[in-house]
Design a protein around this motif. Structure first.
Motif, mmCIF file in Angstrom:
data_model
loop_
_atom_site.group_PDB
_atom_site.id
_atom_site.type_symbol
_atom_site.label_atom_id
_atom_site.label_comp_id
_atom_site.label_asym_id
_atom_site.label_seq_id
_atom_site.Cartn_x
_atom_site.Cartn_y
_atom_site.Cartn_z
ATOM 1 N N PRO A 59 0.650 -1.136 -0.186
ATOM 2 C CA PRO A 59 0.249 -0.048 -0.093
ATOM 3 C C PRO A 59 0.778 1.137 -0.087
ATOM 4 C CG PRO A 59 -0.707 -1.670 1.642
ATOM 5 C CD PRO A 59 0.626 -2.218 1.156
ATOM 6 N N ARG A 60 2.129 1.230 0.400
ATOM 7 C CA ARG A 60 3.100 2.177 -0.017
ATOM 8 C C ARG A 60 3.077 2.883 -1.364
ATOM 9 N NH1 ARG A 60 8.609 0.733 1.736
ATOM 10 N NH2 ARG A 60 8.086 -0.834 0.365
ATOM 11 N N THR A 61 3.222 1.754 -2.231
ATOM 12 C CA THR A 61 3.303 2.267 -3.601
ATOM 13 C C THR A 61 2.432 1.958 -4.615
ATOM 14 O OG1 THR A 61 4.436 0.072 -3.875
ATOM 15 C CG2 THR A 61 6.065 1.687 -3.203
ATOM 16 N N GLY A 62 1.320 1.243 -3.809
ATOM 17 C CA GLY A 62 0.312 0.774 -4.995
ATOM 18 C C GLY A 62 0.801 -0.322 -6.041
ATOM 19 N N SER A 63 1.484 -0.954 -5.429
ATOM 20 C CA SER A 63 2.190 -2.230 -6.303
ATOM 21 C C SER A 63 2.381 -3.347 -5.537
ATOM 22 C CB SER A 63 3.413 -1.720 -6.906
ATOM 23 O OG SER A 63 4.281 -1.513 -5.959
ATOM 24 N N GLY A 64 2.816 -4.648 -6.273
ATOM 25 C CA GLY A 64 3.034 -5.819 -5.559
ATOM 26 C C GLY A 64 3.677 -6.888 -6.561
ATOM 27 N N ALA A 65 3.733 -7.831 -5.732
ATOM 28 C CA ALA A 65 4.525 -9.233 -6.966
ATOM 29 C C ALA A 65 3.916 -10.240 -6.332
ATOM 30 C CB ALA A 65 5.971 -9.013 -6.614
ATOM 31 N N VAL A 66 4.081 -11.485 -7.440
ATOM 32 C CA VAL A 66 3.703 -12.946 -6.874
ATOM 33 C C VAL A 66 4.805 -13.517 -7.309
ATOM 34 C CG1 VAL A 66 2.153 -14.537 -7.547
ATOM 35 C CG2 VAL A 66 1.139 -12.254 -7.455
ATOM 36 N N MET A 67 5.354 -14.420 -6.271
ATOM 37 C CA MET A 67 6.461 -15.389 -6.534
ATOM 38 C C MET A 67 6.193 -16.647 -6.413
ATOM 39 S SD MET A 67 7.769 -12.007 -5.467
ATOM 40 C CE MET A 67 7.042 -12.144 -3.838
ATOM 41 N N THR A 68 6.740 -17.366 -7.293
ATOM 42 C CA THR A 68 6.333 -18.867 -7.530
ATOM 43 C C THR A 68 7.648 -19.616 -8.016
ATOM 44 O OG1 THR A 68 5.634 -18.515 -10.026
ATOM 45 C CG2 THR A 68 3.796 -18.276 -8.054
ATOM 46 N N ASP A 69 7.443 -20.868 -8.032
ATOM 47 C CA ASP A 69 8.376 -21.611 -8.651
ATOM 48 C C ASP A 69 9.632 -21.842 -7.790
ATOM 49 O OD1 ASP A 69 6.909 -22.282 -10.907
ATOM 50 O OD2 ASP A 69 7.578 -20.312 -11.706
ATOM 51 N N ILE A 70 9.410 -22.587 -6.617
ATOM 52 C CA ILE A 70 10.617 -22.676 -5.886
ATOM 53 C C ILE A 70 11.717 -23.597 -6.545
ATOM 54 C CG2 ILE A 70 11.549 -23.667 -3.660
ATOM 55 C CD1 ILE A 70 8.486 -23.017 -2.516
ATOM 56 N N HIS A 71 12.762 -23.245 -6.514
ATOM 57 C CA HIS A 71 14.212 -23.854 -6.987
ATOM 58 C C HIS A 71 15.223 -23.784 -6.013
ATOM 59 C CE1 HIS A 71 15.322 -19.915 -8.111
ATOM 60 N NE2 HIS A 71 16.530 -20.369 -8.402
ATOM 61 N N SER A 72 16.344 -24.465 -6.101
ATOM 62 C CA SER A 72 17.460 -24.418 -5.132
ATOM 63 C C SER A 72 18.585 -23.770 -5.607
ATOM 64 C CB SER A 72 18.063 -26.036 -5.149
ATOM 65 O OG SER A 72 17.062 -26.899 -4.636
ATOM 66 N N THR A 73 18.954 -22.911 -4.735
ATOM 67 C CA THR A 73 20.109 -22.186 -4.849
ATOM 68 C C THR A 73 21.270 -22.376 -4.062
ATOM 69 O OG1 THR A 73 19.545 -20.368 -3.399
ATOM 70 C CG2 THR A 73 18.539 -20.373 -5.635
ATOM 71 N N PRO A 74 22.544 -22.006 -4.096
ATOM 72 C CA PRO A 74 23.495 -22.126 -3.295
ATOM 73 C C PRO A 74 23.308 -21.482 -1.851
ATOM 74 C CG PRO A 74 24.567 -21.468 -5.181
ATOM 75 C CD PRO A 74 22.965 -21.250 -5.460
ATOM 76 N N ASP A 75 22.143 -20.431 -1.653
ATOM 77 C CA ASP A 75 21.817 -19.915 -0.426
ATOM 78 C C ASP A 75 20.548 -20.471 0.262
ATOM 79 O OD1 ASP A 75 23.754 -18.026 -0.659
ATOM 80 O OD2 ASP A 75 22.756 -16.663 -1.819
ATOM 81 N N GLY A 76 20.183 -21.557 -0.660
ATOM 82 C CA GLY A 76 18.975 -22.204 -0.179
ATOM 83 C C GLY A 76 18.015 -22.270 -1.118
ATOM 84 N N PRO A 77 16.513 -22.406 -0.909
ATOM 85 C CA PRO A 77 15.399 -22.416 -1.900
ATOM 86 C C PRO A 77 14.928 -21.205 -2.052
ATOM 87 C CG PRO A 77 14.849 -24.071 -0.023
ATOM 88 C CD PRO A 77 16.183 -23.498 0.245
ATOM 89 N N ARG A 78 14.685 -20.685 -3.257
ATOM 90 C CA ARG A 78 14.248 -19.426 -3.696
ATOM 91 C C ARG A 78 13.171 -19.440 -4.683
ATOM 92 N NH1 ARG A 78 16.603 -18.503 0.433
ATOM 93 N NH2 ARG A 78 18.464 -17.344 0.708
ATOM 94 N N TYR A 79 12.422 -18.369 -4.569
ATOM 95 C CA TYR A 79 11.338 -18.237 -5.588
ATOM 96 C C TYR A 79 12.019 -18.010 -7.130
ATOM 97 C CZ TYR A 79 7.871 -18.303 -2.121
ATOM 98 O OH TYR A 79 7.098 -18.921 -1.201
ATOM 99 N N ALA A 80 11.685 -18.848 -8.233
ATOM 100 C CA ALA A 80 12.443 -18.580 -9.303
ATOM 101 C C ALA A 80 11.572 -17.441 -10.408
ATOM 102 C CB ALA A 80 12.469 -19.874 -10.335
ATOM 103 N N THR A 81 10.367 -17.508 -10.014
ATOM 104 C CA THR A 81 9.491 -16.513 -11.106
ATOM 105 C C THR A 81 8.642 -15.418 -10.067
ATOM 106 O OG1 THR A 81 8.966 -18.272 -12.251
ATOM 107 C CG2 THR A 81 7.350 -16.571 -12.516
ATOM 108 N N ARG A 82 8.997 -14.049 -10.531
ATOM 109 C CA ARG A 82 8.253 -13.009 -10.019
ATOM 110 C C ARG A 82 7.605 -12.197 -11.101
ATOM 111 N NH1 ARG A 82 10.723 -8.191 -6.154
ATOM 112 N NH2 ARG A 82 9.379 -6.764 -6.794
ATOM 113 N N LYS A 83 6.241 -12.077 -10.560
ATOM 114 C CA LYS A 83 5.415 -11.283 -11.521
ATOM 115 C C LYS A 83 4.849 -9.960 -10.904
ATOM 116 C CE LYS A 83 4.067 -15.274 -14.541
ATOM 117 N NZ LYS A 83 2.960 -16.037 -14.973
ATOM 118 N N ASP A 84 5.161 -8.802 -11.370
ATOM 119 C CA ASP A 84 4.894 -7.494 -10.665
ATOM 120 C C ASP A 84 3.446 -6.925 -11.157
ATOM 121 O OD1 ASP A 84 7.441 -7.063 -8.902
ATOM 122 O OD2 ASP A 84 8.435 -6.889 -10.916
ATOM 123 N N PHE A 85 2.981 -6.351 -10.374
ATOM 124 C CA PHE A 85 1.810 -5.713 -10.641
ATOM 125 C C PHE A 85 1.544 -4.150 -10.044
ATOM 126 C CE2 PHE A 85 0.719 -8.144 -6.972
ATOM 127 C CZ PHE A 85 -0.044 -7.248 -6.175
#
Length: 195
Positions: free
Chosen positions: A147-173
């Motif tokens: 609500p600060r910026t009137g925007s957001g994002a949806v993250m999906t597709d967990i995958h492994s990285t050297p730093d641990g599991p992360r979301y691979a896909t980000r869709k901003d709106f």
């Protein structure tokens, strides 16, 4: 380097001490307390009306589309994986009704999605901390409304990285656009902004 088994980690005295501290303090301090790998996160301010109004609107818009027996739940309890030393509280949990039964924290792996409304006082908790913790907990979809910026994002597709599991896909709106969370598409028209 010492490797700790899951059984040893489950009974971690440090995590139990953090959890006991959070449980004893939660009703005596303003805001919300959560546990991350780094320790206790304290969002100093209780959620205000725009935050709670956004959570209510998003929850109701989702529930109009979801099948019977799936909820966009805005209450307590938390989600917790004791072996990871993490206990979080999503603003909205999309979860099958049968997985809400029982006592204690929800198993985060039963969530269809976790949704956060960014806090005015601690935005990094949602954009950084939970972005790191939710894939580690196995939550397949993470949506953020800001609500600060009137925007957001949806993250999906967990995958492994050297730093641990992360979301691979980000869709901003941006507010005013339709947004898809898991398999449901809702409008963001008319969501409140922080003044």
């Amino acid at each position: 380097m010492t490797v700790t088994s899951n059984e040893e980690r489950q009974s971690s005295p440090q995590y139990r001490a953090l959890r006991d501290t959070v449980d004893s303090m939660q009703h005596r301090v303003p805001g919300k307390l959560e546990i991350t790998k780094e320790g206790i996160v304290h969002d100093m301010m209780s959620p205000g009306r725009p935050h709670e109004f956004t959570a209510g609107l998003v929850s109701r818009r989702l529930e109009r589309l979801m099948p019977e027996g799936t909820w966009a739940f805005t209450g307590t309890p938390d989600v917790e994986v004791e072996p990871e030393g993490i206990r979080r509280h999503p603003d909205i949990m999309v979860i099958p009704l049968e997985d809400m039964e029982g006592e204690g924290s929800f198993d985060p792996r039963t969530l269809i999605a976790a949704i956060e409304i960014v806090s005015r006082s601690n935005p990094d908790n949602d954009w950084i901390g939970k972005m790191r913790d939710y894939p580690l907990l196995g939550i397949p979809v993470y949506a953020v409304f800001d609500p600060r910026t009137g925007s957001g994002a949806v993250m999906t597709d967990i995958h492994s990285t050297p730093d641990g599991p992360r979301y691979a896909t980000r869709k901003d709106f941006v507010y005013g656009e339709d947004v898809t969370i898991a398999e449901w598409t809702i409008s963001t028209e008319g969501l409140p902004r922080y003044a």
